[in-house]
Motif scaffolding. Sequence first.
Motif, PDB file in Angstrom:
ATOM      1  N   ASN A  31      35.534  12.004  34.317  1.00  0.00           N
ATOM      2  CA  ASN A  31      35.218  11.607  32.947  1.00  0.00           C
ATOM      3  C   ASN A  31      35.388  12.793  32.009  1.00  0.00           C
ATOM      4  O   ASN A  31      34.940  13.903  32.311  1.00  0.00           O
ATOM      5  N   TYR A  83      35.804   0.063  27.427  1.00  0.00           N
ATOM      6  CA  TYR A  83      36.978   0.754  27.946  1.00  0.00           C
ATOM      7  C   TYR A  83      38.269   0.052  27.519  1.00  0.00           C
ATOM      8  O   TYR A  83      38.328  -1.170  27.447  1.00  0.00           O
ATOM      9  N   THR A  94      37.330   9.772  40.356  1.00  0.00           N
ATOM     10  CA  THR A  94      37.237   9.555  38.915  1.00  0.00           C
ATOM     11  C   THR A  94      36.730  10.804  38.226  1.00  0.00           C
ATOM     12  O   THR A  94      35.774  11.443  38.695  1.00  0.00           O
ATOM     13  N   GLN A 105      38.718   8.481  30.713  1.00  0.00           N
ATOM     14  CA  GLN A 105      38.411   8.418  32.141  1.00  0.00           C
ATOM     15  C   GLN A 105      39.722   8.481  32.920  1.00  0.00           C
ATOM     16  O   GLN A 105      40.644   7.712  32.663  1.00  0.00           O
TER      17      GLN A 105
END
Length: 484
Positions: free
Chosen positions: A436, A472, A434, A420
């Motif tokens: 991904n 994460y 953001t 990410q």
Amino acid sequence: MKKVISLLLSAAMLLSGFTTGTAYAATTKEKEPNNSQAMANTLTLNTKMNGVTSDNSDSDYYKFTLPKAGKVEVEFAIAPKDSSSGWEVYLFNNEYDFDDMTVEEKDGTTTLTTIGLPAGTYYIKVNSYYYCSTNTYGLTVKYEQRNDWEKESNNIQGLATPLALNSKMNGVTSARNDKDYYKFTLPSAGRVDIEFSIDGKNSSAEWQVYLYNNDYNFDDMTVEEKDGTTTLTPIGLPAGTYYIKVATDWYYSTNTYGLTIKYQQRNDWEKESNDVWDEANALSLNSRMNGVITDDEDEDYYKFTLQSSGKVNIAFSINGKKTEKEWRVKLVDSNKNDISEMEIKENSGSKSMTSPSLRKGTYYLVVSPYYSWKYSTSIYGLTVSPDPTPNTPSGFKVVKRYSKKAKLSWKKVSGANGYQLQYSTKSNMKGKKTENIANPNTTAKTVKKLKKNKKYYVRIRSYKSVNGKKLYSAWSKTKVIKAK
């Protein structure tokens, strides 16, 4: 007619015997002279022998033979009489003096301390104590064939009585300096609880119970008679032969005690002694290991091996109790350098910590009291699990800047399912965008639609899907881009 009366009297005596519950044969009488061991009268087991000490110098010797090991009680019967006369009664064989007692005529019938003896021939000596009494006494050796009694003399390790696992063994400390030794063998590693059972009695008597082998003293406890049955701290032991010593001091009791080795074959218990680096117990990842700190100086060492680099979660579980006792768990590398540690308070219950990223190799865990005066003998559980959280991508950098875009790169993270990427014109990442990246093999990305001559802050992290949930890593250090 006389014969009929005699038969009736005999029958009445037999019926009387059965009614009162006696199982002993008819009374016999000593045969003088029996004033030396060589001239000892033979006693029939469970049969009363009558005798008399004719003067202060008279000694009466008796002998009896046990066909098998068992429990023995020597009863000295005398009708109570208000006098200063008395007797001394000794139990012995050719190798050992087992016990003795003084019987005062005013006290009446007295029984020598119950004792466990192996098969063999034994002797009893009776003589006057200060003032001689010429009244008839009765001597009875009450015998029961038993396999659950100690075999005296077992007062040294070489004569230790064998203990069967999970079976109660009865014993008696017959004098202040008496020591009873026992031995038992574990066929496989497991958990051991040593139960010392005694009927609680309001007295100051106590016993000391020691657990050891030829290499190490594992644990000990003091049992006070008034407290009743007591269990030694549970302990994990490897296969092998072990010993128990039961001892007394000034305040001793001649009451019967019971000793039981409660054993469970277990692979999830520490194997004492593991209190030095070279004796560290091997931990399997993702498997709980149980252990106990037995005293204020005890340390438990464990080791585990990582086949690949990564973090580990170290979980220390304990049933929370309202005490101020504490443990310390320390993570150490193979060069004995401290990596991290945690403090666990018993009143807080379980706790865990995550290590920093570790290279593949062998590591150690050391469990100890946090303070020596705050140690706990409660059972703890220790589990080491690879941390499923992926590592933070390393080597994150800006490769090239283009007009309103920039190319970024990083190193692949082993075990990650993707990445990410975030960027913003604010250093606090407010208003961030953001992106991904689902392909775990991707190691570069070009961000577009950047504003010309504008400064951007950019960072990256990896993720891993575990049971449908994304875990994460921590964010990388923020990099700064100034778009062209």
